[in-house]
Design a protein around this motif. Structure first.
Motif, PDB file in Angstrom:
ATOM      1  N   LEU A  59       0.826  -1.218  -0.089  1.00  0.00           N
ATOM      2  CA  LEU A  59      -0.056   0.034  -0.020  1.00  0.00           C
ATOM      3  C   LEU A  59       0.819   1.265   0.001  1.00  0.00           C
ATOM      4  O   LEU A  59       1.265   1.609   1.026  1.00  0.00           O
ATOM      5  CB  LEU A  59      -0.796  -0.029   1.299  1.00  0.00           C
ATOM      6  N   GLY A  60       1.084   1.773  -1.083  1.00  0.00           N
ATOM      7  CA  GLY A  60       1.787   2.928  -1.174  1.00  0.00           C
ATOM      8  C   GLY A  60       3.206   2.854  -0.603  1.00  0.00           C
ATOM      9  O   GLY A  60       4.046   1.661  -0.613  1.00  0.00           O
ATOM     10  N   ALA A  61       3.726   3.708   0.187  1.00  0.00           N
ATOM     11  CA  ALA A  61       4.970   3.654   0.819  1.00  0.00           C
ATOM     12  C   ALA A  61       5.075   3.221   2.194  1.00  0.00           C
ATOM     13  O   ALA A  61       6.076   3.228   2.888  1.00  0.00           O
ATOM     14  CB  ALA A  61       5.436   4.997   0.989  1.00  0.00           C
ATOM     15  N   THR A  62       3.862   2.617   2.531  1.00  0.00           N
ATOM     16  CA  THR A  62       3.504   2.073   3.861  1.00  0.00           C
ATOM     17  C   THR A  62       4.438   1.007   4.267  1.00  0.00           C
ATOM     18  O   THR A  62       4.855   0.725   5.309  1.00  0.00           O
ATOM     19  CB  THR A  62       2.220   1.972   4.401  1.00  0.00           C
ATOM     20  N   GLY A  63       4.660   0.393   3.111  1.00  0.00           N
ATOM     21  CA  GLY A  63       5.246  -1.090   3.293  1.00  0.00           C
ATOM     22  C   GLY A  63       4.158  -2.193   3.582  1.00  0.00           C
ATOM     23  O   GLY A  63       4.451  -3.134   3.770  1.00  0.00           O
ATOM     24  N   ILE A  64       2.789  -1.591   4.020  1.00  0.00           N
ATOM     25  CA  ILE A  64       1.868  -2.723   4.272  1.00  0.00           C
ATOM     26  C   ILE A  64       1.320  -3.469   2.931  1.00  0.00           C
ATOM     27  O   ILE A  64       0.952  -2.721   1.880  1.00  0.00           O
ATOM     28  CB  ILE A  64       0.884  -2.063   5.045  1.00  0.00           C
TER      29      ILE A  64
END
Ligand SMILES: Nc1ncnc2c1ncn2[C@@H]1O[C@H](COP(=O)(O)OP(=O)(O)OP(=O)(O)O)[C@@H](O)[C@H]1O
Ligand SMILES: Nc1ncnc2c1ncn2[C@@H]1O[C@H](COP(=O)(O)OP(=O)(O)OP(=O)(O)O)[C@@H](O)[C@H]1O
Ligand SMILES: [Mg+2]
Ligand SMILES: [Mg+2]
Lengths: 527, 324, 348, 371
Positions: D187-192
């Motif tokens: 999810l984007g830059a969240t790393g999730i």
């Protein structure tokens, strides 16, 4: 006082507490050699707890214990056995997967060649024991599925085969018929003649007075008095047991009867009960009396839909009820306070609030989610009305005392606003104070128009609370008595009467349930 | 243990590589063959001049278990990951991620799908391995009869490739016209399972003349079964095995000849290939060459495959010369 | 309808079971289904492939089942007490590797000493299980799942990549699983001896019967004065010893022992006991039944191979067999219960 | 004698007649915040947080979004299956066949995709296979009434065997790249991991089901005592049946995830995962006897094992240690409470012994003897 022989067993001031509950505060009893000693007291007086201390199963918190004049301190049941004490527990302790013979001889099976257990010898000895008791039970069948009476006989056989110095019997006759009781007495007397000391616990005074030399009375976990049987009357014993006026304990108010709420017709389940028909009206308390094992609980469970039944119908407010569906029974306005609150009534690890609201869980949910606020309010309402003493609704019910636990069970059922309430042993093992509160509640509920079916093994409770008494014997209703007709004698007679007849007489006129398989070789397997 | 590395007294690699790190991920830890390969790899890594050498891996050889190790290496910023894939595709996405984080990927022993790695260090030409096994078998059974194959896991890339070549050769080569391959079974590189599979083969195929087991675990287990059964000397066995494991069976006549390359060289070359990739001397394209320590220059062939060396045939005559 | 009318309380008890009753007893045996299944399987396979019962075939069958037989017997002891031991595979692995280590590091060590050492190590590991279960009074399933991991971890840590091969061990040791006496391999004879000893112990001694009582109703056993903790501990200890013996024999039988030896055996062993009629909730079943269950499960693999049944079907068939065993057991139990309820009932 | 007891309970109206005299004025228990903050689940969550803190401080590179991504992807299968497993164990049953259902689902996906079916059909049919497998378990356990431990050992072998029958020794890998990349995307830059959204939904569904619905209340009752549950109208067989169906469904979802994340459909996928799941659930505070446990505790348990695992790998510490740590944690988690309760029982008994009158003090009564 004349000089007396050393008691084979003497217990003084024994105390035992389970968590916050003091089951026994002053357990005292002395048994002489060659004596049959009765221990009487109300339910929950602490008799069984005392027995378990004698057996070495519980270690007393305080007290002084001597066997044959020597101070002892049992750490295990084996210690007690080694000291010559043999115990029949109130609840049968048979191993369902072992054979009858093995159950009798567990831990001391006769050995044959090579030091191995000799099954033949074991079978022979078991048969000899049964012969002595005058019964026929196949020693080679497994204990699983034995009737309570047979289980009790095996317990007795087990205990007497030990040739113990002290024989302790905790309500051994509760499930036995007249003939079997007579046999047991003969055996007990012969053991007495041989010099053994016997401690006999029973709620039946006729037995106590017929068999025992002395009677010790207990009340509320305490020693009250010891009498020589020939010098005392039943009245006196009862007064000491109860310790108060019966009238005060059973605040019965006869209510005005309304419509029929429950109608049971021709209910039967092969092998368990048959031909059960009765009605309960609004405002009426009907008691279901009988000996332990008479099938009262089974009938109640079948009515509520816990167990199946083969024949008959149950109607609530004129509408037939689907079998085997407790939820349908609840929806129809039934409630059932079961006899074993620890296993059947409560979820011990859940909080008071969750328990009290367990019956309401479906109606408390909106869009399938339980409304926590509504749940708390519903729980609080009834626990407050019943004065459940707890620090918080969030405590696990396991932390409450027995009486308060029973109130939570009542609360959870009353919260459903039932029209018809089944109470199975509603005051078993709860303290006198709570007991009278429960009795008052039963009267109030009936007064408010609830129909109540109460199962109780306590005769005073039955006589004190009921408008009508149905007496069960061996799976059938043997008598229906009005409040006026119901006396200890009439009830006890109905509960035991037919057992005094011979087997063939009982059978005449009994139809065979159609389609029942006749097992082969029954005469071999059974008594 | 690595004959090649020991006798050369190889030169230490370039001094500027000490900040480079290399990690070996074998199919499974605690496997003797793997240990020999890794021994060569560690020697190679030191000689090539890696600053840090690690060996990590799963305890059980399953397809997906290697992925989290690759992930951890990606995160650790390892420069070169050397992997023997349990499944050519399952490790793919993880290796892609490692590459995009800057790692160079060297497959060895068992290949991944080609797009996921820079080079593959192959034992030998796959076809050579297949041919030598069928040749040895044919010799031992006199050129005719029923044979069976006892392999490792059903998905093992390298074994399946060899088996494919063996099957093709059996069909196309007239010398082998009388040999029929009756079945293939899988012992999952598990000693017990391979043992029982061998047993089952002989019972199900009473006319069986020989078994080819192109896996070190399988051949050892089969040899052990044969040597203790009535079939000893009756049923031929060959394949790929470790000399140390097979020695007693060669000596007692259960097995007359089997083959293998020097596993240590595999790890050794893989380390140098990794170094060359990390230094940027090669890209893994066909025709690239690099210096593999004392083993001399190696060339990257088609599909990024580097061949280590020819297989050796072990017999009772030469087996005592090897110690791995 | 019942015996009640014919209940003259003082009728003389009959002398012994009638032949009909004896037959009924045999038919009620919990081992019966597994025995029939085994005989049927062997017969069918033999008819299809006579080689299945050649002397080599029989020897292989026996050898295959030897290790699992010993483990299943131990497991049966534990299950009968209403417990379970999932760590047996790991215990076997540790003992097998230590056997290899002993032979490799102490040249010329007598086989008997190695066997005893293996049993002692097994006993130690079993005792740890037993202590945790009985002293801390926690469920065996959780404890032995924990020790399954710990023992396996220890084995991995100790063994690392080291493996010991057949060649590292004396020939006489390997010969245990090769030489036969009257067609029986020596290690199979050891296993049969184990079965016999444990079976006699369970049938003919008081502590053995106590184990059944404990599994049948643990609360009643305590009330009755059976030393429950001591007996359960003993069952775990014995199971450890048997897993130890199995570990040593494993090293004799198989080529290599190392870090992963014995992995994943636990559920097979429990399955063997269940198939052999040992009730998973304790109290009934016999070690002979468990041994037969072990033979059936190992034979089915060989039989299917001999029948050239696609090997991919084998595991599914094993699953069906396990389910069949418990369903048959259930049907028998329900029928007996119904019969007893009706025959024991009052006249209603 | 009675005074010494009744003085302790002044608020009780009928002390003289009361057998169940309460020694302490009130039963002990915790309320409100204390109950939540000191419960078994909370301890698990503290342990998890403490370990994360330790790892961030002492394990190089642990504190990074990359960790979240990899860790997330690693724990998803266990996390998913642990949800229905929690409910099943709370009812006092067990399901050992979950990993085999993962394998069977994966095998089915492989074969169907290989046969050229559209991916939507493949996914639906595979999910159905899991549901049927779960229903089969449910039928045997709930309807026929067989012991679940034995049944699911049987179906463990059966389902894995069927997976082999379906796909044999093949591996299918060429799933649509769009799908496989989606399964590992973040999810984007969240790393999730993106797929975590689905997992969170499953966890929330099971959490709500267990903790906030009538059905969930019934499950606790069922796990504590089947009788108690029957009395309040819980349909025991039906509840159990649906739990196994749920378990089969979620295992199938895990199978789909497994196949697409590794883009590899094989019969041996996830083998041995059942014990990992059960270990995590038990570590999360669910009692193997049933009746106790919670979803937050289990999530903490799963994440704790997952995080330790990941940290050890990052620190390049061998899996050997992980196995030993898992086993030890599991044992400590069950042994510690029983030691605590033994100690508190012992202290309680000692207090009682002191507060109760000794026999000698009261003097033994002298009962009459027969002449
Ligand atoms: N293990 C236990 N834990 C908690 N409370 C207990 C326990 N055993 C008994 N009690 C409580 O102790 C009290 C005395 O019980 P006990 O069984 O000794 O009575 P009893 O005189 O035998 O009654 P009955 O005539 O009904 O058999 C009861 O209030 C009971 O609930
Ligand atoms: N599972 C069973 N199988 C066969 N018979 C049973 C079973 N359960 C109960 N019975 C029989 O049903 C009869 C009724 O038992 P139960 O103890 O419930 O009666 P009760 O009148 O409710 O007694 P109480 O409530 O005082 O304990 C007993 O004689 C018992 O033998
Ligand atoms: Mg009592
Ligand atoms: Mg009752």
């Amino acid at each position: 006082m004349p000089s007396t022989p050393t008691p084979v067993l003497a217990l003084h001031g024994a105390a035992k507490a389970f968590g916050p509950v003091v089951a026994l505060a002053d357990g005292t009893v002395e048994i002489l050699p060659g004596e049959i000693h009765a221990l009487v007291g109300e339910n929950g007086a602490g008799k069984s707890t005392l027995v378990k201390i004698l057996a070495g199963f519980h270690q007393p918190d305080a007290g002084d214990f001597q066997v044959g004049g020597q101070p002892v301190s049992f750490r295990t049941v084996a210690d007690s056995k080694a000291a010559g004490i043999s115990v029949i527990y109130q609840e049968p302790t048979l191993f369902p997967d072992l054979t009858v013979a093995e159950n009798i001889f567990v831990g001391r099976q006769p050995k044959g060649r090579l030091g191995l257990i000799s099954r033949a010898a074991m079978r022979g000895q078991a048969r000899a024991l049964f012969e002595r008791l005058g019964v026929r039970i196949d020693p080679d069948r497994v204990a699983e599925g034995l009737s309570i009476a047979d289980q009790q006989i095996i317990e007795i056989a087990k205990a007497i085969s030990l040739d113990a110095k002290v024989l302790v019997m905790d309500e051994p006759t509760a499930a036995l018929s007249g003939i079997e009781v007579e046999r047991l007495f003969t055996v007990a007397r012969s053991l007495r003649a041989a010099g053994a000391g016997i401690l006999f616990i029973s709620h039946r005074f006729d037995e106590v007075f017929a068999l025992c030399d002395r009677i010790t009375v207990m009340r509320d976990g305490r020693y009250i008095n010891t009498h020589i049987t020939s010098e005392v009357t039943i009245d006196k014993i009862v007064r000491e047991m109860v310790g108060r006026d019966i009238a005060q304990l059973y605040p019965k108010v006869v209510a005005e009867l309304g419509d029929t709420v429950l109608r049971v017709s021709g209910l039967g389940r092969a092998g368990v009960f048959a031909d059960i028909s009765f009605e309960v009206k609004a405002g009426e308390v009907v008691a279901l009396a009988g000996l332990v094992g008479a099938g009262r609980t089974e009938v109640a469970r079948a009515i509520f839909g816990i167990d199946p039944y083969d024949r008959g119908t149950v109607e609530v407010l004129g509408k037939p009820l689907k079998g085997r569906d407790p939820q349908a029974a609840i929806d129809a306005g039934m409630a059932f306070v079961p006899e074993d609150r620890r296993k059947q009534g409560l979820v011990m690890d859940l909080s008071v609030a969750h328990n009290a609201a367990l019956t309401l869980r479906n109606s408390l949910a909106r869009f399938g989610i339980i409304n926590a606020g509504a749940e708390r309010r519903a729980a609080e309402e009834w626990t407050a009305k019943l004065q459940v003493k707890t620090g918080s609704q969030e405590y696990a019910v396991s932390t409450l005392s027995g009486g308060n636990q029973q109130k939570v069970v009542l609360a959870k059922w009353l919260a459903t606003a039932p029209r018809f309430l089944i109470l199975d042993e509603p005051t078993r093992g709860i303290d006198i104070g709570t007991k009278s509160e429960v009795h008052r509640l039963i009267s109030d509920l009936a007064g408010a128009g609830m129909a109540i079916l109460m199962i109780s093994s306590e005769l005073p409770e039955v006589l004190g609370m009921a408008d009508r008494v149905l007496v069960m014997h061996e799976g059938r209703i043997s008598a229906e008595l009005d409040r006026a007709e119901a006396t200890p004698e009439t009830v006890m007679h109905a509960a035991t009467a037919s057992a005094l007849l011979t087997g063939t007489e009982v059978l005449t006129g009994t139809e065979l349930p159609t389609g029942t398989e006749l097992p082969t070789g029954t005469e071999e397997r059974t008594r | 243990a690595t004959g090649c590395a020991a006798d050369g007294g190889g030169t230490a690699g370039a001094g500027d590589g000490s900040d480079l790190s290399i990690t070996f991920i074998p199919k499974q830890l605690n496997n003797p063959y793997t240990d020999v390969v890794l021994g060569g790899g560690e020697t190679g890594a030191e000689e090539a001049g890696f600053g840090a050498t690690e060996v990590v891996g799963p305890l059980e050889a399953s397809a997906s278990s290697q992925v989290s190790f690759i992930n951890a290496e990606t995160q650790a910023g390892t420069s070169v990951i050397v992997i023997a894939a349990n499944d050519p595709d399952a490790v793919g996405p993880a290796l892609e991620e490692a590459r995009s984080a800057g790692a160079k990927i060297v497959a060895f022993d068992s290949d991944t799908a080609p797009q996921y790695r820079d080079v593959f260090i192959s034992q030998v030409v796959a076809k050579d391995v297949a041919l030598i096994q069928i040749e040895l078998m044919s010799e031992q059974i006199g050129g005719s009869g029923e044979i069976a194959i006892l392999s490792a896991t059903a998905n093992a890339t390298n074994q399946n490739e060899w088996i494919k070549f063996i099957e093709e050769e059996l069909e196309s080569n007239p010398d082998y016209a009388d040999i029929t391959l009756v079945t293939k079974v899988y012992g999952d590189d598990d000693d017990t399972k391979s043992f029982q599979e061998a047993q089952g083969l002989l019972q199900a195929y009473p006319n069986l003349k020989g078994i080819i087991s192109p896996t070190t675990v399988g051949i050892a287990a089969t040899a052990r079964y044969l040597s203790t059964s009535q079939y000893k000397g009756q049923v031929a066995l060959t394949g790929l095995g470790l000399p140390n494991e097979m020695r007693p069976f060669v000596k007692d006549g259960t097995v007359s000849a089997f083959a293998l390359w020097d596993p240590a060289q595999l790890g050794y070359v893989a380390a140098f290939a990794g170094k060359a990739l990390a230094d940027g001397t090669i890209t893994g394209a066909e025709g690239d060459t690099f210096e593999a320590g004392e083993l001399g220059e190696r060339e990257v062939g088609a599909d990024g495959i580097v061949i280590v060396g020819p297989p050796t045939t072990f017999t009772s005559e030469n087996i005592d010369d090897y110690d791995f | 309808m019942t015996a009640t009318p014919t209940r003259p309380a003082d009728a003389p008890p009959s002398a012994g079971p009638t032949p009909a009753a004896r037959l009924a007893t045999v038919l009620r045996l919990r081992e019966l289904p597994v025995t029939i299944a085994l005989i049927a399987l062997v017969t069918v396979t033999y008819l299809a492939n006579p080689l299945f019962l050649s002397s080599q075939g029989v020897k292989d069958l026996l050898l295959n089942s030897t290790i699992v037989i010993i483990l299943a017997v131990g497991q049966a002891l534990v299950i009968i007490t209403r417990n379970v031991d999932l760590s047996v595979g790991s215990i076997l692995g540790l003992v097998a590797f230590s056997t290899g280590t002993l032979f490799a590091t102490v040249p010329g060590i007598p086989i008997v000493v190695v066997l005893l050492a293996g049993m002692a190590l097994g006993a130690l590991l079993g005792a740890i299980n037993g202590l945790l279960v009985t002293v801390a009074k926690v469920p065996a399933l959780v404890i032995t799942l924990g020790t399954l991991y710990i023992y396996r971890g220890l084995n991995n840590a100790w063994a690392g990549g080291t493996q010991y091969f057949a060649g590292d061990r004396p020939d006489a040791f390997g010969a245990l699983s090769v030489d036969t006496v009257a067609g029986f391999p020596l290690i199979t004879l050891i296993a049969l001896l184990v079965v016999a000893v444990v079976a006699i112990y369970m049938v003919g001694t008081r502590p053995g019967r106590d184990l059944y009582a404990i599994g049948s109703d643990p609360d009643a056993a305590k009330l009755f004065g059976i030393p429950v903790a001591r007996r359960v501990f003993l069952a775990f200890l014995t199971n450890g010893v048997l897993a130890g013996i199995a570990g040593v024999l494993y090293a004799s039988r198989f080529n290599s022992v190392g870090a992963t030896t014995g992995t994943g055996l636990e559920l097979d062993v429990v399955a063997a006991a269940v198939v052999g009629g040992v009730a998973i909730f304790g109290g009934s079943g016999t070690v002979v039944g468990a041994a037969l269950g072990a033979i059936l499960l190992t034979t089915i693999t060989s039989a299917l191979t001999a029948l050239r049944v696609d090997k991919f079907w084998q595991q599914a068939i094993v699953g069906v067999l396990i389910l069949a065993a418990i369903i048959i057991d259930r049907i028998a139990a329900v029928r007996t219960a119904k019969k007893l309820r009706l025959s024991e009932a009052r006249d209603v | 004698m009675s005074n010494s007891l009744s003085t302790k309970t002044p608020e009780r109206p009928t002390p003289a007649l009361d057998t169940s005299t309460v020694l302490r004025a009130e039963a002990t228990g915790r309320t409100g915040a204390a109950r939540i903050l000191l419960g078994r689940d909370a301890i698990m969550i503290y342990a998890l947080l403490a370990f994360i803190l330790y790892a961030c401080l002492f394990i190089p590179r642990f504190a990074s979004p990359v960790t979240i991504g990899f860790l997330g992807l690693d724990v998803i299968p266990v996390l998913l299956i642990a949800m229905p497993m929690t409910l099943i164990i709370i009812t006092g049953e067990i399901d050992l066949s979950v990993a085999s259902i993962v394998g069977l689902t994966s095998a089915t996906m492989g074969v169907l995709w290989d046969a050229g079916m559209p991916i939507e059909t493949v996914l639906v049919v595979s999910l159905l296979v899991g549901i049927v497998a779960g229903a089969f378990n449910g039928f045997l356990v709930a309807v026929v009434g067989l012991p679940s431990l034995a049944v699911t050992i049987g179906t463990l072998a059966l389902f894995r065997g069927l997976a082999l029958v379906v796909i044999g020794d093949n591996a299918v890998a060429d799933f649509p790249p769009a799908l496989t990349t989606f399964f590992t995307s973040k999810l984007g830059a969240t790393g999730i991991p993106t797929i975590m959204i689905g997992v969170v939904i499953v966890a929330v569904v099971f959490g709500v089901l267990l903790h906030l619905t009538p059905f969930g209340r019934g499950l606790y009752a069922l796990g504590f005592s089947k009788e108690a549950a029957t009395f309040v109208g819980v349909k025991v067989a039906r509840a159990k049946f649906w739990l196994y169906v749920g378990s089969g469904t979620v295992s199938a979802l895990a199978g789909i995830y497994w196949t697409l994340r590794y883009s590899s459909a094989r019969s041996d996928n996830a083998s041995g995962l059942e014990l990992t799941v059960i270990a995590a659930v038990l570590l999360g505070g669910v009692s193997i006897f049933g009746g106790k446990g919670s979803i937050p505790g289990v999530i903490a348990g799963v994440l704790l094992i997952g995080t330790i695992n990941f940290a050890l790998r990052l620190g390049r510490i061998s899996d050997v240690i992980l196995i030993i740590v898992t086993g030890t944690l599991l044992i400590i988690s069950v042994v510690a409470p029983s030691i605590f309760s033994a100690v508190s029982r012992w202290r309680h008994n000692r207090r009682i012994r002191r507060s109760l009158p000794q026999a000698s003090a009261s003097g033994p009564p002298t009962p009459p003897h027969p002449a």
